[in-house]
Design an enzyme around this catalytic site. Sequence first.
Site, mmCIF file in Angstrom:
data_model
loop_
_atom_site.group_PDB
_atom_site.id
_atom_site.type_symbol
_atom_site.label_atom_id
_atom_site.label_comp_id
_atom_site.label_asym_id
_atom_site.label_seq_id
_atom_site.Cartn_x
_atom_site.Cartn_y
_atom_site.Cartn_z
ATOM 1 N N GLU A 227 -5.789 -4.583 -8.817
ATOM 2 C CA GLU A 227 -5.598 -4.845 -7.378
ATOM 3 C C GLU A 227 -6.945 -4.836 -6.652
ATOM 4 O O GLU A 227 -7.194 -5.654 -5.764
ATOM 5 C CB GLU A 227 -4.664 -3.788 -6.779
ATOM 6 C CG GLU A 227 -3.235 -3.932 -7.286
ATOM 7 C CD GLU A 227 -2.306 -2.806 -6.890
ATOM 8 O OE1 GLU A 227 -1.101 -2.949 -7.119
ATOM 9 O OE2 GLU A 227 -2.766 -1.783 -6.361
ATOM 10 N N ALA B 222 0.858 -1.192 0.000
ATOM 11 C CA ALA B 222 0.000 0.000 0.000
ATOM 12 C C ALA B 222 0.893 1.240 0.000
ATOM 13 O O ALA B 222 2.076 1.173 0.369
ATOM 14 C CB ALA B 222 -0.903 0.005 1.231
ATOM 15 N N ASP B 223 0.315 2.345 -0.422
ATOM 16 C CA ASP B 223 1.040 3.618 -0.369
ATOM 17 C C ASP B 223 0.787 4.326 0.957
ATOM 18 O O ASP B 223 1.657 5.018 1.476
ATOM 19 C CB ASP B 223 0.624 4.493 -1.559
ATOM 20 C CG ASP B 223 0.974 3.815 -2.864
ATOM 21 O OD1 ASP B 223 2.175 3.536 -3.075
ATOM 22 O OD2 ASP B 223 0.061 3.514 -3.654
HETATM 23 C C1 5RP Z 1 0.793 -0.491 -6.813
HETATM 24 C C2 5RP Z 1 0.490 -0.423 -5.358
HETATM 25 C C3 5RP Z 1 1.600 -0.770 -4.421
HETATM 26 O O1 5RP Z 1 1.156 -1.733 -3.525
HETATM 27 C C4 5RP Z 1 2.005 0.467 -3.686
HETATM 28 O O2 5RP Z 1 2.349 1.475 -4.625
HETATM 29 C C5 5RP Z 1 3.166 0.205 -2.737
HETATM 30 O O3 5RP Z 1 4.337 0.023 -3.461
HETATM 31 P P1 5RP Z 1 5.719 -0.313 -2.801
HETATM 32 O O4 5RP Z 1 5.591 -1.678 -2.216
HETATM 33 O O5 5RP Z 1 6.687 -0.254 -3.959
HETATM 34 O O6 5RP Z 1 6.023 0.733 -1.752
HETATM 35 O O7 5RP Z 1 -0.574 -0.110 -4.933
HETATM 36 O O8 5RP Z 1 -0.304 -0.079 -7.600
#
Ligand code: 5RP
Length: 227
Positions: free
Chosen positions: A103, A83-84
């Site tokens: 997703e 997740a972000d």
């Molecule tokens: C991609 C997503 C990823 O889960 C999110 O961006 C987290 O990325 P990362 O693990 O590289 O920090 O939602 O669409």
Amino acid sequence: MTQDELKRLAAQAALRYVVEDAVIGVGSGSTVNHFIDLLAPLKNRIAGAVAASVASAERLRRHGIRVLDLNQVDELPVYVDGADEVTEHLAMIKGGGGALTHEKILAEVAKQFVCICDESKLVPVLGKYPLPIEVIPMARSYVAREMAKRGAHPVLRDGFKTDNGHVVLDCHGLTILDPPKMESEINDIPGVVTNGIFARRPADVLLLAMPSGVRTLRRQRPGTTRA
Ligand code: 5RP
């Protein structure tokens, strides 16, 4: 510990959620890349994987893990993704990598959604991370105007197309106080394919890696009380 080492720690902790002989849902991003690499030695103990992005599917295949289409699969006991941003109620902003629509579909199909993050992703309120919205190209300007009315500063993700051939608007400046409501409202704008708020179907388990170890947060289901 570096952020990348924390991501790997979270990914490692997710291995115990893998269900033997079942198909596993796999998201996308750098944390999930660690998960895929760690899943490789277990490939003979799973039936295969459904991937949220072309990049994840390619990585799975490189490890010799069978990749299935979601339409070939009746059930998905577990879906693992990053997740972000994530709150302690396990609502999330996702889509930094642009795979948000796939997703969201996998999250919805899965019985259990396991979110893997390093501690930097935990926030009290969603919105500091720009909210991605996947948009049908002809509706780009209209959706941007609609989001501006809602207080956002939408920015077109430059030179980017999703795996579905759509564009992404990254919406800065939002404070998302009611994530399920905002998720539905934005999805109701014609031209929006989906937005990166994952609150109507939040994660069930959050594995949050920090230097002292991995903290496990579980979603409180309606009608239950915390033990
Ligand atoms: C991609 C997503 C990823 O889960 C999110 O961006 C987290 O990325 P990362 O693990 O590289 O920090 O939602 O669409």
